[in-house]
Design a protein around this motif. Sequence first.
Motif, PDB file in Angstrom:
ATOM      1  N   ARG A  89      34.072  29.254  43.279  1.00 50.52           N
ATOM      2  CA  ARG A  89      35.059  30.204  43.832  1.00 50.52           C
ATOM      3  C   ARG A  89      36.039  29.765  42.339  1.00 50.52           C
ATOM      4  NH1 ARG A  89      37.386  28.888  49.093  1.00 50.52           N
ATOM      5  NH2 ARG A  89      39.192  28.712  48.414  1.00 50.52           N
ATOM      6  N   GLU A  90      34.944  29.778  40.721  1.00 53.82           N
ATOM      7  CA  GLU A  90      35.668  28.876  39.186  1.00 53.82           C
ATOM      8  C   GLU A  90      35.219  30.562  38.992  1.00 53.82           C
ATOM      9  OE1 GLU A  90      36.874  26.119  36.548  1.00 53.82           O
ATOM     10  OE2 GLU A  90      36.265  25.746  38.591  1.00 53.82           O
ATOM     11  N   ALA A  91      34.937  31.029  37.638  1.00 53.94           N
ATOM     12  CA  ALA A  91      34.985  31.656  36.892  1.00 53.94           C
ATOM     13  C   ALA A  91      35.326  32.099  35.378  1.00 53.94           C
ATOM     14  CB  ALA A  91      34.156  33.696  37.477  1.00 53.94           C
ATOM     15  N   ALA A  92      34.561  32.512  34.566  1.00 52.97           N
ATOM     16  CA  ALA A  92      35.235  32.667  33.362  1.00 52.97           C
ATOM     17  C   ALA A  92      35.270  34.445  33.262  1.00 52.97           C
ATOM     18  CB  ALA A  92      34.336  33.044  32.778  1.00 52.97           C
ATOM     19  N   ILE A  93      36.727  35.999  33.121  1.00 49.59           N
ATOM     20  CA  ILE A  93      36.921  36.896  33.177  1.00 49.59           C
ATOM     21  C   ILE A  93      36.949  37.541  32.073  1.00 49.59           C
ATOM     22  CG2 ILE A  93      37.680  38.342  35.298  1.00 49.59           C
ATOM     23  CD1 ILE A  93      38.213  37.006  37.034  1.00 49.59           C
ATOM     24  N   GLY A 142      46.203  40.264  35.390  1.00 55.56           N
ATOM     25  CA  GLY A 142      46.374  38.876  35.868  1.00 55.56           C
ATOM     26  C   GLY A 142      45.934  38.999  37.541  1.00 55.56           C
ATOM     27  N   THR A 143      46.467  39.472  38.349  1.00 51.95           N
ATOM     28  CA  THR A 143      46.251  40.356  40.057  1.00 51.95           C
ATOM     29  C   THR A 143      45.115  40.351  40.341  1.00 51.95           C
ATOM     30  OG1 THR A 143      48.317  41.854  39.354  1.00 51.95           O
ATOM     31  CG2 THR A 143      48.988  39.794  40.412  1.00 51.95           C
ATOM     32  N   HIS A 174      44.859  29.789  46.834  1.00 53.40           N
ATOM     33  CA  HIS A 174      45.640  29.919  45.660  1.00 53.40           C
ATOM     34  C   HIS A 174      44.876  30.395  44.628  1.00 53.40           C
ATOM     35  CE1 HIS A 174      49.234  27.210  47.989  1.00 53.40           C
ATOM     36  NE2 HIS A 174      49.364  28.671  47.452  1.00 53.40           N
ATOM     37  N   VAL A 175      45.733  31.182  43.531  1.00 50.99           N
ATOM     38  CA  VAL A 175      43.463  31.412  42.501  1.00 50.99           C
ATOM     39  C   VAL A 175      45.247  30.963  41.477  1.00 50.99           C
ATOM     40  CG1 VAL A 175      43.100  33.779  41.231  1.00 50.99           C
ATOM     41  CG2 VAL A 175      43.101  33.808  43.612  1.00 50.99           C
ATOM     42  N   HIS A 176      44.355  30.166  40.240  1.00 51.37           N
ATOM     43  CA  HIS A 176      44.903  29.937  39.355  1.00 51.37           C
ATOM     44  C   HIS A 176      44.480  30.517  37.634  1.00 51.37           C
ATOM     45  CE1 HIS A 176      46.441  26.313  41.564  1.00 51.37           C
ATOM     46  NE2 HIS A 176      45.907  26.372  41.983  1.00 51.37           N
ATOM     47  N   LEU A 177      44.999  30.848  36.893  1.00 44.64           N
ATOM     48  CA  LEU A 177      44.162  31.818  35.971  1.00 44.64           C
ATOM     49  C   LEU A 177      44.710  30.984  34.389  1.00 44.64           C
ATOM     50  CD1 LEU A 177      45.580  35.558  36.697  1.00 44.64           C
ATOM     51  CD2 LEU A 177      43.349  34.049  37.205  1.00 44.64           C
ATOM     52  N   SER A 178      44.115  31.097  33.264  1.00 43.72           N
ATOM     53  CA  SER A 178      44.675  30.042  32.787  1.00 43.72           C
ATOM     54  C   SER A 178      43.631  31.552  31.522  1.00 43.72           C
ATOM     55  CB  SER A 178      43.713  29.034  32.757  1.00 43.72           C
ATOM     56  OG  SER A 178      42.115  29.122  32.654  1.00 43.72           O
ATOM     57  N   GLY A 179      44.693  31.199  30.512  1.00 46.84           N
ATOM     58  CA  GLY A 179      43.810  31.462  29.139  1.00 46.84           C
ATOM     59  C   GLY A 179      44.712  31.837  27.631  1.00 46.84           C
TER      60      GLY A 179
END
Length: 130
Positions: A84-88, A66-67, A104-109
Amino acid sequence: MSMGNPHVVFFVDAVEALPLEDIGAAVERDPLFPDRVNAGFAQVRGPGDIRLRVFERGAGLTKACGTGAAAALVAACRQGRTSREAAIEADGGVLGARWDARGHVHLSGPVELEGAYTPPADLEAAFSPR
């Protein structure tokens, strides 16, 4: 860069073609990083699409980080490679990542249980409040 832990991100043309076990181990222990470092190898496939593999310090090549995903997005965005937004996409699946205006970085999945561990009683007692 720091995401609460140290990361270095390399942008590459073909992440799947690299011998990351060898390269990652060398980068992790390079004298430039006296406390060692997480090494991310990112292939930007489009303004909102990153393929990422991460060699984590002390753990080796991992399915996801995640980091590391956060570091890759911020580094790519700072260099004008992505928005500033991407699928990783990591080896373990795809994360949504967004770097907001406050930094801030927000992750979702999705989340999946890989296994369960019950520590031995003597180890559990060592960490219990007294």
